[in-house]
Structure formats: C-alpha cells, structure tokens
Design an enzyme around this catalytic site. Structure first.
Site, PDB file in Angstrom:
ATOM      1  NE  ARG A   1      -1.548   7.959  -1.330  1.00 58.73           N
ATOM      2  CZ  ARG A   1      -2.076   9.072  -0.829  1.00 58.73           C
ATOM      3  NH1 ARG A   1      -2.188  10.136  -1.556  1.00 58.73           N
ATOM      4  NH2 ARG A   1      -2.502   9.125   0.413  1.00 58.73           N
ATOM      5  CB  THR A   2      -4.013   1.425  -1.755  1.00 59.68           C
ATOM      6  OG1 THR A   2      -2.771   1.916  -1.251  1.00 59.68           O
ATOM      7  CG2 THR A   2      -3.853  -0.030  -2.130  1.00 59.68           C
TER       8      THR A   2
ATOM      9  NE  ARG B   1      -4.730  -0.480   2.689  1.00 60.91           N
ATOM     10  CZ  ARG B   1      -4.099   0.671   2.451  1.00 60.91           C
ATOM     11  NH1 ARG B   1      -4.518   1.787   3.011  1.00 60.91           N
ATOM     12  NH2 ARG B   1      -3.058   0.709   1.660  1.00 60.91           N
TER      13      ARG B   1
HETATM   14  C1  NCD Z   1       0.795   3.358   3.037  1.00 66.37           C
HETATM   15  C2  NCD Z   1       0.039   2.265   3.773  1.00 66.37           C
HETATM   16  O1  NCD Z   1      -1.198   2.223   3.739  1.00 66.37           O
HETATM   17  O2  NCD Z   1       0.730   1.434   4.339  1.00 66.37           O
HETATM   18  N1  NCD Z   1      -0.018   4.111   2.194  1.00 66.37           N
HETATM   19  C3  NCD Z   1      -0.272   3.655   0.929  1.00 66.37           C
HETATM   20  O3  NCD Z   1      -0.784   2.582   0.722  1.00 66.37           O
HETATM   21  N2  NCD Z   1       0.131   4.438  -0.090  1.00 66.37           N
HETATM   22  C4  NCD Z   1       1.618   4.201   3.925  1.00 66.37           C
HETATM   23  C5  NCD Z   1       0.959   4.886   5.081  1.00 66.37           C
HETATM   24  O4  NCD Z   1      -0.241   4.767   5.307  1.00 66.37           O
HETATM   25  O5  NCD Z   1       1.699   5.568   5.785  1.00 66.37           O
END
Ligand code: NCD
Length: 307
Positions: A54-55, A104
């Site tokens: 998603r991100t 990230r």
């Molecule tokens: C989260 C993350 O990466 O911290 N996911 C996200 O970015 N939507 C939550 C997760 O991975 O559990």
C-alpha cells in the site's frame, strides 16, 4: 509553509498544517481532475528497503495522479546497498535526480539520517518500529471523513503496540487534539513502549488505560485500531508464534461494539480481523487504504511547492 520541508515524524507538522493537508486531500477527493497536472515535470523517488504494498503503490499512484513521474526500487537487494554503499551516499545522489523522496527502512532513524543528506524533501514511509507519519495522515483523514472530528474520540489500539510504528505515530498525533482518550489492548509482552507513555501521554495528561482482553474495551471505543503482530521485528520465532493470534476480531465481538464505532487497520491483515467482519458497515479499513492515496497527493503537492 510546507514547501521544501521533510516529514520524518508526525510532530514535524503543526496541527494547523495537518488540518491543511487533510483539507486539501478532501478537495482532491471531490474533484481529482483539477489536480491532475499539479506536479507535471516533477519526479518522486520511492526507495523501499523493506517490503510494502500500500504505502509504495499509493505514493506512486499519488504522484502519477498529480501528473508527475516516479522512480525507485522496492527491494534493497536491487540497489547499491548490496555493494556496501552507505545510505548517505545513496540519498545524496538520488536527491540530485528528483524533487521528493519517500524512504522506508527497517532501521529506526534511517529517514532522519536521509534528511540530513538530501537536497530535496524526504518523507518517512516507515523507519523500523519507530514512526510512519503518512499512515498517520491517512488515519487522520479517515477519522475526519467517517467520524467528523479529530477531537473527543475514545480510541482503542489493539495488537502489537510495542513494535507497531503506525500506533506510535497515530497516538503522537491524536494526543495533540483535545479530549481524545486511549485504551491500549495488548498482551503484556507487546505493550506500548514506556517512552510513549512517559514522553508523550503523561506530560500532556492524556487519559489512557491498558487492558489485555479486547472484550473489556470494545464497547467503550469510538474507533478500534487493529494491528498485525510485527513478525519481522521479533528476535525469537517462538515468541511470535505464541503471540500472533492474541486477538481475532470476529462478528461475535463486533456485537459488543457501538453501532457508530469504526474499525481501522493499516493493513496488511493476517489473522487479527476475521474476513466475516469485512461485510460489517463499521469495517472501514479498505476505505482507509484509499484515503491514503489522496492524503499522499496532498502531501506531495505541498512539499514540492506545487500548490
Ligand atoms: C504498516 C507498516 O508498514 O507499518 N503497513 C502500512 O504501511 N500500511 C502496518 C504493518 O505492516 O503491519
């Protein structure tokens, strides 16, 4: 003025700036076509040293929907990090090619370090168990849209509150709005870190309580924020296996919740929400994921000085 700024943790934004970004996202939702050329000629670099669906894809979709372009990698093994290049060098070079950078990393502090070497704005797309400010903007926009206000909410956070960076970020942000209360629902081993309680909640005298059973809190909350047990942050697989199914939200437990409560989850979901709950009108996690793209459009437009 957000032009040229970095976003490393939610507190890098004032409450007014958060509201400004959410308001812009709301305008984009209503009339996306008016924004389709706002970033024409600009480039986003998405540097993902840790898995993401998603991100990363919502960042990329956001830039593409603003008329800009994207480049990057979704796997550290395809970058020069495997040859031993330092993050500082990678960032110095990539930021000279692009207008905004989303990063990230599994390492806490990586985005902050990147911001020291970058010649363009850096957005933290998650640094280890630390912070995830664009998920927080996503969550705040969702609450604004579905509950009408970021104030006076009782929010239950359930699951891995120790390693969950989305939880740490959202608690930090919601603490700055009046009259919010928190209920922390977790096994003892996965409780909110002490630094969150001592540095954020206690100085602001925010009301909170901690419980172990979801049934003891679900009836009291306006928002239930479910989270995945963060397998990748465990040192010991045995502990993960023991804790991974601590909570499973199902239709039986939903019967105990208020009619106007909403269930959020940053996703990915593993076992913590039964699929049967998806059909409940209070399940808002897929809407939440969609809001993430709109709020990232607003953020990118602001940080790149395009609006
Ligand atoms: C989260 C993350 O990466 O911290 N996911 C996200 O970015 N939507 C939550 C997760 O991975 O559990």
């Amino acid at each position: 003025m957000l032009n040229g700024r970095h976003l490393i943790e939610p507190n890098d934004l004032s409450v007014t700036e958060i509201d400004e970004i959410c308001s812009l996202a709301e305008q984009i939702i209503v009339d996306p076509v008016s924004f389709q050329d706002v970033c024409r000629g600009k480039i986003l670099a998405a540097l993902f040293f840790e898995p993401s669906t998603r991100t990363r894809l919502s960042f990329e979709a956001a830039m593409l929907r603003l008329g800009g372009a994207v480049e990057g990698f979704s796997d550290a093994s395809s970058s020069s990090a495997t040859k031993g290049e330092s993050l500082a060098d990678t960032i110095r070079v990539v930021s000279s090619y692009t207008d905004v950078l989303a990063i990230r990393s599994p390492k806490e502090g990586a985005a902050l370090l990147a911001s020291k070497y970058s010649s363009c704005p850096v957005i933290n797309a998650g640094d280890g168990g630390h912070f995830h400010p664009t998920q927080t903007l996503t969550d705040l926009l969702t609450v604004r849209q579905l509950k009408g206000s970021l104030e006076g909410q009782t929010v239950g956070f359930c699951g891995d509150l120790k390693f969950g960076r989305t939880v740490h970020s959202l608690v930090q942000a919601l603490s700055r709005y009046p009259k919010n209360k928190f209920i922390f629902i977790s096994p003892k081993e996965l409780q909110m870190p002490d630094y969150m309680l001592k540095n954020i909640l206690e100085p602001l005298k925010i009301e909170y309580r901690s419980v172990e059973r979801l049934e003891d809190a679900i009836g009291d909350v306006d928002i239930l924020y479910m989270t995945r047990v963060q397998k990748e942050r465990f040192f010991n697989e045995q502990d993960y296996i023991r804790l991974k199914d601590s909570y499973i939200l199902d239709n039986e437990k939903m019967k105990l919740a208020r009619r106007d409560m909403i269930v959020l989850h940053p996703l990915p979901r593993v076992n913590e929400i039964a699929v049967e709950v998806d059909g409940d009108t209070r399940a808002a996690y897929f809407k939440q994921a969609k809001y993430g793209m709109f709020v990232r459009m607003a953020l990118i437009a602001k940080l790149t000085g395009s609006l």
